[in-house]
Enzyme design. Structure first.
Site, short mmCIF file in Angstrom:
data_model
loop_
_atom_site.label_atom_id
_atom_site.label_comp_id
_atom_site.label_asym_id
_atom_site.label_seq_id
_atom_site.Cartn_x
_atom_site.Cartn_y
_atom_site.Cartn_z
N LYS A 116 9.84 -5.26 48.46
CA LYS A 116 10.60 -6.01 47.45
C LYS A 116 12.03 -5.45 47.35
CE LYS A 116 8.46 -6.29 43.67
NZ LYS A 116 7.87 -6.33 42.33
N LYS A 128 6.26 3.99 42.56
CA LYS A 128 5.63 3.42 41.37
C LYS A 128 4.88 4.52 40.65
CE LYS A 128 5.07 -0.58 39.24
NZ LYS A 128 5.93 -1.77 39.15
N GLY A 167 10.37 0.15 33.78
CA GLY A 167 9.20 -0.35 33.06
C GLY A 167 8.29 -1.19 33.96
N ASP A 168 7.12 -1.50 33.42
CA ASP A 168 6.16 -2.43 34.03
C ASP A 168 5.19 -2.76 32.90
OD1 ASP A 168 5.19 -3.52 36.84
OD2 ASP A 168 3.38 -2.80 35.88
N ASN A 243 6.87 -9.28 29.04
CA ASN A 243 8.30 -9.36 29.35
C ASN A 243 8.61 -10.44 30.38
OD1 ASN A 243 10.32 -8.09 31.65
ND2 ASN A 243 11.16 -8.03 29.59
N SER A 379 17.88 -3.66 37.85
CA SER A 379 17.81 -2.21 37.66
C SER A 379 18.83 -1.51 38.57
CB SER A 379 16.41 -1.69 37.98
OG SER A 379 15.56 -1.85 36.87
P1 NDP Z 1 3.90 -6.70 29.89
O1 NDP Z 1 3.12 -5.49 29.54
O2 NDP Z 1 5.15 -6.98 29.14
O3 NDP Z 1 2.98 -8.00 29.81
C1 NDP Z 1 1.81 -8.11 30.55
C2 NDP Z 1 1.14 -9.43 30.19
O4 NDP Z 1 0.07 -9.65 31.10
C3 NDP Z 1 0.52 -9.42 28.80
O5 NDP Z 1 0.55 -10.70 28.26
C4 NDP Z 1 -0.91 -8.97 29.08
O6 NDP Z 1 -1.86 -9.38 28.11
C5 NDP Z 1 -1.17 -9.69 30.39
N1 NDP Z 1 -2.19 -8.94 31.13
C6 NDP Z 1 -2.13 -7.65 31.56
N2 NDP Z 1 -3.27 -7.30 32.15
C7 NDP Z 1 -4.06 -8.38 32.09
C8 NDP Z 1 -5.36 -8.65 32.55
N3 NDP Z 1 -6.09 -7.71 33.17
N4 NDP Z 1 -5.86 -9.90 32.33
C9 NDP Z 1 -5.13 -10.85 31.70
N5 NDP Z 1 -3.87 -10.65 31.24
C10 NDP Z 1 -3.36 -9.44 31.43
O7 NDP Z 1 4.19 -6.59 31.47
P2 NDP Z 1 5.32 -7.29 32.33
O8 NDP Z 1 5.60 -8.65 31.80
O9 NDP Z 1 6.42 -6.32 32.48
O10 NDP Z 1 4.60 -7.39 33.75
C11 NDP Z 1 3.82 -8.52 34.14
C12 NDP Z 1 3.67 -8.54 35.65
O11 NDP Z 1 4.96 -8.62 36.26
C13 NDP Z 1 3.00 -7.30 36.26
O12 NDP Z 1 2.27 -7.69 37.40
C14 NDP Z 1 4.19 -6.45 36.69
O13 NDP Z 1 3.84 -5.55 37.70
C15 NDP Z 1 5.13 -7.54 37.19
N6 NDP Z 1 6.54 -7.18 37.26
C16 NDP Z 1 7.21 -6.75 36.15
C17 NDP Z 1 8.55 -6.46 36.23
C18 NDP Z 1 9.37 -6.11 35.03
O14 NDP Z 1 10.59 -6.06 35.15
N7 NDP Z 1 8.78 -5.90 33.86
C19 NDP Z 1 9.27 -6.50 37.52
C20 NDP Z 1 8.50 -7.07 38.61
C21 NDP Z 1 7.17 -7.36 38.47
P3 NDP Z 1 -2.49 -8.29 27.11
O15 NDP Z 1 -1.40 -7.99 26.12
O16 NDP Z 1 -3.66 -8.99 26.51
O17 NDP Z 1 -2.87 -7.12 27.93
#
Ligand code: NDP
Length: 447
Positions: A116, A128, A167-168, A243, A379
């Protein structure tokens, strides 16, 4: 897909050396499945051992994180940082706090991150980290104490030119602030470039919070443009409500689409008249509530606890929650209901059989390593601002993000054409990024 004998041998070694790490195996296999035409054209990569070298992390750090909750009880979690590959620059990649975290999850994410980051064209390697700590239901003070303890151990392994976490899942601006505060205290230095995703007041970049979600929608928009389409008037389903999902919703709305469903791990909400971005943002970012609470103030919305969000009819699906959340059943439902485009905001949310179903049924598909690269790209822009002690406007930063996503799309699209698989963004993304990493590794010699 079958692997050639050379690639199968490499894959067997990865499985043997990393037992029980199913997500890591899945991520490696997906890249290797794209590489047959590359190693045909470049036998020197095989001769130089590039494939086994890129599949083995440079360094894997596992540590204990002790912390006390508000009642004085002591908890012990496990922390990880996998520094995967630094051929293109300092290790760069987020931290995930979620109870499902174990070494195999961090390695899959770190491996994806190498490619990526290469696709962004920026000077960043791949890494990571994270912990099996569950932040749900924890107070601000508990989160702060956990972050401080985590950083006490991690601080010796990172630095603006060494390894730059962000973050993640479970790690946003609040957590990055506490982590940065502890790093500053331990080192006695205000080294802004050591972490990204900081709040604006402590060296963060404007548009970083929005970047991953916006970037995913920009990428999907480039795909639509190729057939003279746009988001305008289209129904969109966005899974997750964190996010990435939240800001994907904002950008879809700005481009004229209607987001009809979102989810979290407890279920999904659906509203045919469209979800309101400001309410979602306030609910999730300010009140830190659950997505089900949205229906309290919106009578036209329904919460469904025991179903699949992929049953909601849409033209475009943006999986933005977590790995393997979109399986073959979900893919079949989307195809049956007329979905024509899937772009991954999350990392590896679609299972391999779901991806095969999309491609064999003419659904355009963008893999996460390309479509969600806007977060890490911004970032890298934050690192640039920190290095020059500068702070750019929102509009300027967003314009750079847009330009980067257009560039990533073009790189994937053109590479897929060049290698004889037009329209296959998985092939395009894997090949274009692998070439950049492999060439840098060749230039650096066997180290
Ligand atoms: P957040 O913690 O902000 O949000 C995660 C969301 O996904 C929540 O709504 C959570 O629900 C849901 N979720 C997590 N685990 C599960 C699960 N096992 N089953 C169903 N729902 C689930 O994370 P992000 O938005 O930052 O990240 C989301 C995805 O994007 C991840 O795969 C991450 O690796 C990827 N990503 C993030 C980046 C970033 O800049 N933040 C950059 C690139 C990729 P609940 O609250 O119920 O757990």
């Amino acid at each position: 897909m079958e692997l050639s004998s050379t690639l199968q041998e490499e894959f067997d070694i990865v499985v043997r050396r990393n037992p029980g790490e199913a997500e890591f195996h899945q991520a490696v296999r997906e890249v290797l499945e794209s590489l047959a035409p590359v190693i045909d054209k470049h036998p020197e990569y095989v001769e130089s051992g590039i494939i086994p070298r890129v599949c083995e992390p440079n360094r894997q750090i596992i540590f204990k994180v002790n912390w006390q909750d508000d009642r004085g009880r002591v908890h012990t979690n496990r922390g990880f940082r996998v520094q995967f590959n630094s051929a293109l620059g300092p290790y760069k990649g987020g931290l995930r706090f979620h109870p499902s975290v174990y070494l195999g999850i961090i390695k899959f994410l770190g491996f994806e991150q190498i490619f990526k980051n290469a696709l962004t064209g920026m000077p960043i390697g791949g890494g990571k980290g994270g912990s099996d700590f569950d932040p749900k239901g924890r107070s601000d003070n508990e989160i702060m104490r956990f972050c401080q303890s985590f950083m006490t151990e991690l601080s010796g392994h990172i630095g603006a030119d060494v390894d730059v976490p962000a973050g993640d899942i479970g790690v946003g601006g609040r957590e990055i602030g506490y982590l940065f505060g502890q790093y500053k205290k331990l080192t006695g230095r205000y080294e802004s470039g050591v972490l990204t995703g900081k709040a604006i007041g402590i060296g963060g970049s404007r548009a970083r919070t929005e970047a991953t979600g916006y970037g995913t929608v920009y990428f999907a928009n480039e795909m639509l443009k190729l057939s003279g389409e746009s988001f305008d008037g289209k129904k969109v389903v966005v899974s997750g409500s964190g996010n990435v999902a939240t800001y994907a919703v904002e950008k879809v709305n700005q481009l004229g689409g209607t987001v009809v469903a979102m989810s979290d791990s407890a279920g999904y909400i659906v509203d045919e008249s469209g979800l309101d971005f400001e309410q979602i943002r306030e609910l999730k970012e300010v009140r830190r509530g659950r997505i089900s609470e949205y229906v309290d103030a919106n009578p036209s919305a329904r919460f469904i606890a025991d179903g699949s969000i992929w049953d909601v009819p849409c033209a475009i699906a943006l999986p933005c929650a977590t790995q393997n959340e979109l399986n073959i059943g979900g893919a079949r439902a989307l195809i049956k209901n007329g979905c024509t485009l899937v772009a991954e905001g999350a990392n590896m949310p679609s299972t391999p059989d779901a991806i095969r179903a999309f491609t064999s049924n003419g659904v355009r598909f963008a893999p996460g390593k390309a479509a969600n690269a806007g977060g890490v790209a911004t970032s890298a822009l934050e690192m640039q601002q920190n290095a020059s002690r500068d702070s750019w406007s929102f509009d300027h930063t967003e314009a750079r993000l847009h330009e980067i996503m257009v560039g990533i799309h073009a790189r994937c699209y053109e590479t897929a054409e060049e290698y004889g698989t037009p329209g296959d963004y998985v092939m395009g993304a894997n090949i274009a990024s692998f070439l950049r990493v492999a060439d840098a590794m060749m230039a650096l010699g066997v180290i």
